[in-house]
Design a protein around this motif. Structure first.
Motif, PDB file in Angstrom:
ATOM      1  N   ASP A  73       0.832  -1.215   0.000  1.00  0.00           N
ATOM      2  CA  ASP A  73       0.000   0.000   0.000  1.00  0.00           C
ATOM      3  C   ASP A  73       0.859   1.254   0.000  1.00  0.00           C
ATOM      4  O   ASP A  73       0.560   2.222  -0.701  1.00  0.00           O
ATOM      5  CB  ASP A  73      -0.947   0.015   1.198  1.00  0.00           C
ATOM      6  CG  ASP A  73      -2.052  -1.023   1.096  1.00  0.00           C
ATOM      7  OD1 ASP A  73      -2.282  -1.569  -0.013  1.00  0.00           O
ATOM      8  OD2 ASP A  73      -2.698  -1.298   2.131  1.00  0.00           O
ATOM      9  N   GLU A  74       1.930   1.246   0.787  1.00  0.00           N
ATOM     10  CA  GLU A  74       2.826   2.407   0.844  1.00  0.00           C
ATOM     11  C   GLU A  74       3.494   2.653  -0.512  1.00  0.00           C
ATOM     12  O   GLU A  74       3.588   3.792  -0.978  1.00  0.00           O
ATOM     13  CB  GLU A  74       3.891   2.189   1.921  1.00  0.00           C
ATOM     14  CG  GLU A  74       4.850   3.354   2.063  1.00  0.00           C
ATOM     15  CD  GLU A  74       5.938   3.073   3.093  1.00  0.00           C
ATOM     16  OE1 GLU A  74       7.064   3.560   2.873  1.00  0.00           O
ATOM     17  OE2 GLU A  74       5.672   2.391   4.095  1.00  0.00           O
ATOM     18  N   GLU A  75       3.941   1.574  -1.151  1.00  0.00           N
ATOM     19  CA  GLU A  75       4.604   1.716  -2.453  1.00  0.00           C
ATOM     20  C   GLU A  75       3.620   2.226  -3.512  1.00  0.00           C
ATOM     21  O   GLU A  75       3.973   3.071  -4.340  1.00  0.00           O
ATOM     22  CB  GLU A  75       5.231   0.390  -2.885  1.00  0.00           C
ATOM     23  CG  GLU A  75       6.249  -0.190  -1.930  1.00  0.00           C
ATOM     24  CD  GLU A  75       7.449   0.694  -1.644  1.00  0.00           C
ATOM     25  OE1 GLU A  75       7.784   1.563  -2.470  1.00  0.00           O
ATOM     26  OE2 GLU A  75       8.063   0.522  -0.574  1.00  0.00           O
ATOM     27  N   GLU A  77       1.025   4.064  -2.964  1.00  0.00           N
ATOM     28  CA  GLU A  77       0.795   5.483  -2.654  1.00  0.00           C
ATOM     29  C   GLU A  77       1.937   6.345  -3.215  1.00  0.00           C
ATOM     30  O   GLU A  77       1.698   7.417  -3.773  1.00  0.00           O
ATOM     31  CB  GLU A  77       0.689   5.661  -1.138  1.00  0.00           C
ATOM     32  CG  GLU A  77       0.262   7.044  -0.717  1.00  0.00           C
ATOM     33  CD  GLU A  77       0.088   7.153   0.787  1.00  0.00           C
ATOM     34  OE1 GLU A  77       0.639   8.104   1.371  1.00  0.00           O
ATOM     35  OE2 GLU A  77      -0.592   6.282   1.370  1.00  0.00           O
ATOM     36  N   ASP A  78       3.180   5.872  -3.082  1.00  0.00           N
ATOM     37  CA  ASP A  78       4.321   6.578  -3.669  1.00  0.00           C
ATOM     38  C   ASP A  78       4.154   6.702  -5.183  1.00  0.00           C
ATOM     39  O   ASP A  78       4.426   7.762  -5.764  1.00  0.00           O
ATOM     40  CB  ASP A  78       5.631   5.829  -3.393  1.00  0.00           C
ATOM     41  CG  ASP A  78       6.085   5.901  -1.951  1.00  0.00           C
ATOM     42  OD1 ASP A  78       5.515   6.681  -1.164  1.00  0.00           O
ATOM     43  OD2 ASP A  78       7.039   5.150  -1.613  1.00  0.00           O
ATOM     44  N   HIS A 113      11.579   6.579  -2.969  1.00  0.00           N
ATOM     45  CA  HIS A 113      10.860   5.335  -3.264  1.00  0.00           C
ATOM     46  C   HIS A 113      11.835   4.205  -3.608  1.00  0.00           C
ATOM     47  O   HIS A 113      11.715   3.086  -3.094  1.00  0.00           O
ATOM     48  CB  HIS A 113       9.884   5.587  -4.428  1.00  0.00           C
ATOM     49  CG  HIS A 113       9.181   4.371  -4.903  1.00  0.00           C
ATOM     50  ND1 HIS A 113       8.134   3.791  -4.212  1.00  0.00           N
ATOM     51  CD2 HIS A 113       9.367   3.604  -6.010  1.00  0.00           C
ATOM     52  CE1 HIS A 113       7.706   2.724  -4.876  1.00  0.00           C
ATOM     53  NE2 HIS A 113       8.439   2.595  -5.971  1.00  0.00           N
TER      54      HIS A 113
END
Length: 187
Positions: A73-75, A77-78, A113
């Motif tokens: 999810d974090e990736e 979002e990036d 990232h």
């Protein structure tokens, strides 16, 4: 892009290519027209890379890595942040003052990232996934990059299955537009 090897080796090689293009942009004076050429090239590479990661890498992270959902999810979002910057950058010429602001934002976002993937996500995936599965993922990522869009589409789906269904069509349209316009090629 399309280097061979397992998914991690493939994606790290992509990262080095993107960093090389960033270096070319940084080596040129503000306003120099080749900055736009290199920005277009880096956008094309980043979009293909991101589409392939979203289609295959992040689902594998979710499946195999402890806390993989949060990492993926974090990736993603990036990617969404970077894609919006690339979309805004698409309409700027190298001489536009906004170009320098946007390319600087993109480089900062992408470098953070890439570092996060290489320092956290890739080691976790390598530890959790058998080598054969990493090799198979490498093949899938290479195939996805061949069919992926080359322009940012911030409103497109970024998770399976819709991203896998829509990306090839958008990719075809983008490649036709690139060929007709000469985008990403030196004159």
């Amino acid at each position: 892009m399309g280097h061979g090897g397992n998914v991690i080796d493939e994606l790290v090689t992509d990262h080095r290519e993107v960093e090389e293009l960033f270096g070319r942009i940084e080596a040129l004076a503000p306003g120099e027209k080749d900055r736009k050429l290199y920005a277009d090239q880096v956008t094309m590479e980043l979009v293909r890379h991101s589409v392939a990661e979203e289609a295959y890498l992040y689902p594998a992270v979710r499946e195999h890595v402890p806390n993989g959902d949060a990492m993926a999810d974090e990736e993603i979002e990036d990617h969404a942040k970077a894609e919006q910057i690339m979309k805004d950058l698409e309409g700027c010429d190298a001489g536009d003052p906004e170009f320098d602001r946007l390319i600087s934002m993109l480089m900062t976002e992408i470098r953070a990232h890439l570092a996060d993937e290489e320092e956290n996500l890739f080691p976790a995936l390598r530890a959790a996934c058998p080598p054969q599965a990493l090799d198979e993922l490498g093949d899938k990522v290479r195939q996805a990059k061949k069919m992926a869009p080359t322009r940012p589409h911030p409103s497109a789906p970024d998770t399976p299955p819709l991203n896998k269904l829509l990306a090839p069509g958008a990719g075809l349209v983008d490649r036709v537009r690139d060929a007709l316009s000469g985008r990403g090629k030196k004159a």
